[in-house]
Scaffold this active site. Structure first.
Site, PDB file in Angstrom:
ATOM      1  N   LYS A  37     -19.925-147.951 102.727  1.00 58.18           N
ATOM      2  CA  LYS A  37     -20.161-147.326 101.402  1.00 58.18           C
ATOM      3  C   LYS A  37     -19.658-148.223 100.662  1.00 58.18           C
ATOM      4  O   LYS A  37     -18.824-148.960 100.993  1.00 58.18           O
ATOM      5  CB  LYS A  37     -19.987-146.278 102.190  1.00 58.18           C
ATOM      6  N   ARG A 138     -13.129-129.875 101.962  1.00 66.80           N
ATOM      7  CA  ARG A 138     -14.582-131.102 100.916  1.00 66.80           C
ATOM      8  C   ARG A 138     -15.645-131.057 101.100  1.00 66.80           C
ATOM      9  O   ARG A 138     -16.567-130.683 100.255  1.00 66.80           O
ATOM     10  CB  ARG A 138     -13.665-132.277 101.452  1.00 66.80           C
ATOM     11  N   TYR A 280       1.138-160.501  77.222  1.00 67.23           N
ATOM     12  CA  TYR A 280       1.149-158.851  76.887  1.00 67.23           C
ATOM     13  C   TYR A 280       2.663-157.644  76.685  1.00 67.23           C
ATOM     14  O   TYR A 280       3.591-157.968  77.793  1.00 67.23           O
ATOM     15  CB  TYR A 280       0.242-157.921  76.637  1.00 67.23           C
ATOM     16  N   MET A 328      -6.657-158.623  81.117  1.00 68.24           N
ATOM     17  CA  MET A 328      -7.785-157.717  82.113  1.00 68.24           C
ATOM     18  C   MET A 328      -8.544-158.912  82.233  1.00 68.24           C
ATOM     19  O   MET A 328      -9.619-159.224  83.459  1.00 68.24           O
ATOM     20  CB  MET A 328      -9.168-157.814  80.784  1.00 68.24           C
TER      21      MET A 328
HETATM   22  C1  LIG Z   1     -16.031-143.562 105.048  1.00 70.28           C
HETATM   23  C2  LIG Z   1     -15.672-142.381 106.155  1.00 70.28           C
HETATM   24  C3  LIG Z   1     -15.637-142.582 107.610  1.00 70.28           C
HETATM   25  C4  LIG Z   1     -13.666-144.426 106.850  1.00 70.28           C
HETATM   26  O1  LIG Z   1     -13.506-143.905 107.461  1.00 70.28           O
HETATM   27  P1  LIG Z   1     -12.257-144.858 107.659  1.00 70.28           P
HETATM   28  O2  LIG Z   1     -10.395-144.537 107.564  1.00 70.28           O
HETATM   29  O3  LIG Z   1     -12.344-146.227 106.736  1.00 70.28           O
HETATM   30  O4  LIG Z   1     -12.301-145.583 109.115  1.00 70.28           O
HETATM   31  C5  LIG Z   1     -16.248-142.376 108.249  1.00 70.28           C
HETATM   32  N1  LIG Z   1     -16.289-141.293 108.044  1.00 70.28           N
HETATM   33  C6  LIG Z   1     -16.842-140.543 106.907  1.00 70.28           C
HETATM   34  C7  LIG Z   1     -17.355-138.814 106.569  1.00 70.28           C
HETATM   35  C8  LIG Z   1     -16.848-141.282 105.549  1.00 70.28           C
HETATM   36  O5  LIG Z   1     -17.102-140.015 104.588  1.00 70.28           O
END
Ligand SMILES: *Cc1c(COP(=O)(O)O)cnc(C)c1O
Length: 388
Positions: A37, A138, A280, A328
Site C-alpha cells: 500500500k 478503527r 528563508y 520547497m
Molecule cells: C499497513 C498494514 C499492515 C503492515 O504494517 P507494518 O507495520 O508496516 O508491518 C498490516 N495490516 C494492515 C491492516 C495494515 O493496514
C-alpha cells in the site's frame, strides 16, 4: 525522462531477501501477504509488487481500489487484498478485476451484493475478508454486530467469507496485555463464525511486529490451525528493511537492511563570511567562514522541514549538517569540514556512503515522526530506480 539529480535507489536484492526471511520466520504453515500500500511505502509499488510476486508472494495488500487496479496491471495473477473497504462505485471493478475486499460495514456487503447481481456472479464466487474490531476501534465489525453481518453470508450468496482478520494497536509492545486481550476477542469472534457453519480459509492479524514476535505469531498459528484455516501474516515495514524498534524480535530480523536509498548531488557551492545568513527567514547565521553546498531537493520532494538546521546528509562519507530552512525544492548543507566537496558530489539523504549511514529512523527521530511517514513522504517527483 529524469535529469534532475535527485533519485531513490530500490535494492531488489534486499527486497527479495527480506521476503524470503519473513517467509522463513512465518514457517511453512503460514502465508505472507506482502503489504504494498501507499506506493509500497514510497518504494514504488509498480516496481516492487512484481518483484515480490516473482519471489513467490501470492498475496499483496493495498489500501484502495485505485492502488489495487494499478497493481493488478503489473501482477495479473496475484491475490490482492484491498484493506479499506468498498465505497460507492467500486464494487463492480472489485469483482471484475478479481480483487479481494476487506469488509466490515453492511454498506460494503450491500454494494458487493448489488454488483454481483448485476454482473451475474455465481454463488460463493466473490471472496471477501471480514475484519473484526478487536480493540483498536478503527475499522472492523464489533463483536456485538457480528451476527447480523454474518446473516449476509448465506450459501446462496455470491459472497464467500474467505478470510477473517484483525489488526493490533500495540503489536510492538512485547507481552502487551492489549495484544493478548485483542487475541482473546478475536478467538471469541472466530468461534461465533464457526458456530454459524462458516469456515474461512485464512485467518490473519497484525503487522511486521506480529510476524517477528514468536509468542504472538505462534498463538495465531495455533488459533488458525485448530480451525482448519491457514494463518496469514501481513508485514509491510519489515519487507522494506525496517524492524519495529523493540527487543525480543526474531534473530533473523537483524539481517534486514533498508531497501531504499535516497540520493542527490551538489549543484552549487559558495563560501559565506561571519555574520552572513543562509536560507528563508535567516535562521542560520555564520560565525566563521562557512562553505555551503546546495542540494536540489526540498520539502516538495518529501524532505521533512523539521530537518531545518537539524538533519544532515552524507557527502564523501561525512555528515554535512543541513543549515537554514529546508526550502520547497532546495536545501543548503555545510561542507566546511569536507574539503574537496565539489559540484557533482553525491549527497545521501537516506542510505550508506563510505561506511557511514543515515536511515529513515534517523530522520524520523529528528523530525519527531516514524519511519513510515519519512518513507511515504518521498515525493512522486523523485524517480525510483531499481538496483541489483
Ligand atoms: C499497513 C498494514 C499492515 C503492515 O504494517 P507494518 O507495520 O508496516 O508491518 C498490516 N495490516 C494492515 C491492516 C495494515 O493496514
Amino acid at each position: 525522462m529524469y535529469t534532475r539529480p535527485v533519485w531513490a535507489e530500490i535494492s531488489k536484492t534486499r527486497l527479495v531477501e527480506h521476503y524470503r526471511i519473513l517467509c522463513d520466520i512465518a514457517g511453512p504453515s503460514a502465508d505472507v501477504l506482502a503489504i504494498v500500500k501507499a506506493n509500497a511505502y514510497g518504494h514504488d509499488a509498480l516496481q516492487c509488487a512484481p518483484i515480490l510476486a516473482a519471489a513467490g508472494a501470492k498475496w499483496l495488500g493495498v489500501t484502495c481500489l485505485e492502488e489495487a487496479l494499478s497493481v493488478r496491471k503489473v501482477c495479473p495473477q496475484a491475490r490482492i487484498l484491498v484493506m479499506s473497504g468498498v465505497w460507492h462505485g467500486e464494487a463492480e471493478a472489485m469483482i471484475e478485476h478479481r480483487l479481494t475486499p476487506v469488509v466490515w460495514e453492511p454498506l460494503h456487503l450491500d454494494l458487493l451484493h448489488a454488483a454481483a447481481e448485476k454482473i451475474g456472479s455465481p454463488a460463493q464466487s466473490v471472496a471477501v475478508h471480514l475484519e473484526i474490531d478487536t480493540g483498536m476501534s478503527r475499522q472492523g465489525v464489533r463483536s456485538e454486530q457480528l451476527s447480523l453481518l454474518l446473516d449476509r453470508f448465506a450459501t446462496a450468496s455470491a459472497l464467500r467469507l474467505e478470510g477473517v482478520m484483525t489488526h493490533f494497536h500495540s503489536p510492538e509492545i512485547l507481552d502487551s496485555d492489549g495484544t493478548q486481550r485483542q487475541i482473546e476477542r478475536f478467538v471469541t469472534c472466530l468461534d461465533i463464525i464457526s458456530a454459524r457453519g462458516l469456515q474461512p480459509a485464512w485467518i490473519h492479524a497484525g503487522n511486521s511486529a506480529t510476524l517477528l514476535v514468536d509468542r504472538d505469531r505462534k498463538a495465531l498459528a495455533s488459533i488458525a490451525g485448530t480451525r482448519g484455516a491457514r494463518l496469514m501474516l501481513r508485514p509491510g515495514l519489515a519487507l522494506y528493511g525496517y524492524v519495529p524498534r523493540f527487543s525480543g524480535t526474531h534473530d533473523a530480523a537483524t539481517e534486514l537492511q533498508p531497501v531504499l536509498a535516497w540520493k542527490t548531488r551538489i549543484i552549487s557551492l559558495r563560501t559565506i563570511q561571519p555574520g552572513e545568513v543562509a536560507g528563508y527567514s535567516a535562521t542560520f547565521q555564520a560565525v566563521d567562514p562557512t562553505r555551503l553546498a546546495l542540494l536540489p531537493v526540498g520539502y516538495a520532494d518529501g524532505l521533512n522541514r523539521q530537518l531545518s538546521n537539524h538533519g544532515s546528509v552524507l557527502i564523501r562519507g561525512q555528515h554535512a549538517p543541513i543549515v537554514g530552512r529546508v526550502s520547497m525544492d532546495l536545501t543548503i548543507v555545510d561542507v566546511t569540514d569536507i574539503p574537496g566537496a565539489t559540484i557533482g558530489d553525491e549527497a545521501v539523504l537516506i542510505g550508506e556512503q563510505d561506511g557511514s549511514r543515515i536511515t529513515a529512523y534517523d530522520l524520523s527521530d529528528l523530525a519527531q515522526t516514524i519511519p513510515y511517514e519519512v518513507l511515504c513522504a518521498i515525493g512522486v517527483r523523485v524517480p525510483r530506480v531499481i538496483t541489483g
